[in-house]
Design a protein around this motif. Structure first.
Motif, short mmCIF file in Angstrom:
data_model
loop_
_atom_site.label_atom_id
_atom_site.label_comp_id
_atom_site.label_asym_id
_atom_site.label_seq_id
_atom_site.Cartn_x
_atom_site.Cartn_y
_atom_site.Cartn_z
N UNK A 190 -15.24 -50.37 -95.59
CA UNK A 190 -16.40 -50.21 -96.48
C UNK A 190 -16.63 -48.74 -96.83
N UNK A 191 -16.50 -47.86 -95.83
CA UNK A 191 -16.71 -46.45 -96.07
C UNK A 191 -15.57 -45.86 -96.89
N UNK A 192 -14.35 -46.28 -96.61
CA UNK A 192 -13.20 -45.81 -97.37
C UNK A 192 -13.36 -46.14 -98.86
N UNK A 193 -13.81 -47.37 -99.14
CA UNK A 193 -14.00 -47.75 -100.54
C UNK A 193 -15.04 -46.87 -101.22
N UNK A 194 -16.11 -46.58 -100.52
CA UNK A 194 -17.17 -45.78 -101.10
C UNK A 194 -16.71 -44.34 -101.35
N UNK A 195 -15.97 -43.78 -100.40
CA UNK A 195 -15.47 -42.42 -100.58
C UNK A 195 -14.46 -42.37 -101.73
N UNK A 196 -13.62 -43.39 -101.84
CA UNK A 196 -12.65 -43.43 -102.94
C UNK A 196 -13.34 -43.49 -104.29
N UNK A 197 -14.46 -44.18 -104.36
CA UNK A 197 -15.17 -44.33 -105.63
C UNK A 197 -15.82 -43.04 -106.10
N UNK A 198 -16.35 -42.24 -105.16
CA UNK A 198 -17.12 -41.08 -105.60
C UNK A 198 -16.91 -39.83 -104.76
N UNK A 199 -15.90 -39.83 -103.93
CA UNK A 199 -15.59 -38.65 -103.13
C UNK A 199 -14.10 -38.37 -103.14
N UNK A 200 -13.59 -37.86 -102.05
CA UNK A 200 -12.19 -37.48 -101.96
C UNK A 200 -11.66 -37.72 -100.55
N UNK A 201 -10.47 -38.29 -100.46
CA UNK A 201 -9.78 -38.43 -99.18
C UNK A 201 -8.47 -37.66 -99.27
N UNK A 202 -8.21 -36.81 -98.27
CA UNK A 202 -6.99 -36.01 -98.29
C UNK A 202 -6.25 -36.11 -96.96
N UNK A 203 -4.96 -35.82 -97.00
CA UNK A 203 -4.14 -35.76 -95.79
C UNK A 203 -2.94 -34.87 -96.08
N UNK A 204 -2.49 -34.17 -95.06
CA UNK A 204 -1.25 -33.41 -95.19
C UNK A 204 -0.07 -34.16 -94.57
N UNK A 205 -0.37 -35.31 -93.93
CA UNK A 205 0.65 -36.02 -93.19
C UNK A 205 1.48 -36.94 -94.09
N UNK A 206 2.74 -37.17 -93.74
CA UNK A 206 3.59 -38.05 -94.54
C UNK A 206 3.05 -39.47 -94.59
N UNK A 207 3.42 -40.23 -95.61
CA UNK A 207 3.01 -41.63 -95.68
C UNK A 207 3.39 -42.38 -94.40
N UNK A 208 2.49 -43.25 -93.97
CA UNK A 208 2.77 -44.07 -92.80
C UNK A 208 2.49 -43.42 -91.46
N UNK A 209 2.06 -42.15 -91.43
CA UNK A 209 1.81 -41.47 -90.16
C UNK A 209 0.65 -42.14 -89.40
N UNK A 210 0.91 -42.53 -88.18
CA UNK A 210 -0.09 -43.21 -87.36
C UNK A 210 -1.05 -42.19 -86.72
#
Length: 402
Positions: A190-210
């Motif tokens: 629920x929080x991820x959806x809200x941040x995606x709609x009006x904020x920003x999610x970032x990562x420096x890690x490769x896809x799939x990093x656990x």
């Protein structure tokens, strides 16, 4: 391969060159105009005292290629937003770090990276009081135009993200996982959806990093690195939030802490920071006073148009369900692209024509209309985005810049 893709691929090459690490990427990236130029000049790294002779030879021999190509293909397949070192939106504050990332992956609005930010961190197992503190502080700072940066963990982080979404400053979530790992932390959809709609999610890690434990100190340095100052809201003596505070101090950022009730062990880490010299803060005004030296007056007055104000654009997709409004005659006039479509060459021409005909479209619709595979369309659109021809919206929607 577009200039953006070329630069991104060069950043991956540096990351996967044996013997190089965060503290050696920085000198190389700062020495050359682009990561691509640096990679091409690997033969001179040792003589320039940028890397060991062994690493220089490894780069020349392209020992990085298998891993770099694998990550490149996966990021393209997953349609990540990508900000290599030389991208205009790659934060200058991160370039100053002794151990910077070579590139960032993102979903959401990357323009938030240009906005002044305050980090809010604290306990995952926070109590009611700590969550109230975090929510109030994040909401008030966001209303002032400051972006709230945190680590998307349970507890204080989640409270700060959620509250900040109600203000113009919005929020940046820095992950300790790959951008595509949406199962961590649990029950955070629920929080991820809200941040995606009006904020920003970032990562420096490769896809799939656990979510390995070793990842989170790296994440923490980005939280503090992106911020003018960091506030620890609730933390015990052994809390990882104190690591973020230490990194903030080492990076020259303002370190602040909320005191909490006397004798409360859940705030013992905050008290420790205050005794060691962190600023005691209780309100947003206290925070603004402590970081004022790093801001222009306009930045904190709420009068300046900040990056967060542009987040309202994606909401237009839901206009059909809203109450009727008086129609603006200007809206009936077709929007004119900010460039001459006919001057483009394929495949950019085909993408632009599809967007001109269909308006704001999802990446799948664009690929279908232009006659390309989604992976190809995504790569082309990345180049058009960095060249200012295309505007990206959350949810992988795009439109021509008009």
């Amino acid at each position: 391969m577009s200039s953006l893709q070329e630069e991104y691929f060069a950043c991956l090459a540096l990351r996967y060159t044996p013997g190089l690490g965060p503290k050696s990427w920085g000198p190389i990236l700062r020495h050359y105009p682009t990561a691509y130029d640096g990679l091409k000049d690997a033969v001179n790294w040792h003589s320039l005292k940028l890397a060991s002779e062994k690493s220089s030879k490894a780069a020349q021999n392209e020992e990085w290629r298998p891993k770099a190509e694998k990550e490149y293909r996966e990021a393209m397949r997953l349609e990540f937003g990508i900000l290599p070192w030389t991208h205009p939106l790659f934060p200058d504050l991160l370039k100053e770090l002794a151990d910077p990332p070579t590139c960032l992956y993102y979903f959401g609005d990357p323009k938030l990276l240009s906005n002044p930010s305050v980090g809010i961190v604290g306990s995952r197992n926070s109590g009611r009081l700590g969550m109230e503190y975090a929510s109030r502080l994040a909401a008030d700072l966001s209303k002032s135009g400051l972006t709230i940066t945190s680590g998307f963990a349970k507890g204080i982080d989640s409270c700060a993200h959620e509250a900040a979404l109600h203000g113009v400053g919005s929020t940046i979530a820095v992950l300790g996982t790959g951008l595509d790992v949406d199962s961590y932390p649990p029950d955070s959809d629920w929080l991820r959806r809200r941040v995606l709609e009006s904020g920003l999610i970032i990562s420096e890690f490769p896809p799939g990093t656990k979510p390995f434990a070793r990842n989170f100190p790296f994440r923490n340095r980005l939280i503090s690195g992106l911020s003018i100052g960091v506030v620890v809201v609730e933390a015990e003596i052994a809390s990882g939030s104190l690591v973020t505070a230490r990194l903030a101090g080492e990076q020259g950022r303002e370190v602040m802490a909320m005191p909490g009730p006397s004798g409360d062990k859940s705030f013992a880490g905050c008290l420790k920071l205050i005794k060691e010299g962190a600023a005691l803060v209780e309100t947003a005004d206290d925070v603004l006073m402590n970081i004022r030296h790093a801001l222009d007056i306009e930045d904190i007055s709420g009068q300046k148009s900040v990056a967060g104000a542009e987040r309202k654009l994606p909401v237009k997709r839901d206009d059909k369900s809203s109450s009727p409004k008086a129609e603006d005659p200007a809206k009936n006039e077709p929007a004119v692209p900010a460039f001459d479509i006919d001057s483009l060459e394929p495949p950019e021409y085909d993408i632009a024509k599809a967007l001109k005909s269909g308006g704001k479209l999802h990446i799948d619709e664009i690929a279908r209309a232009a006659g390309f595979d989604v992976s190809v369309a995504g790569a082309v659109i990345l180049g058009m985005e960095v060249n200012g021809m295309v505007v990206r919206f959350p949810g992988m929607y795009y439109d021509l810049r008009c």
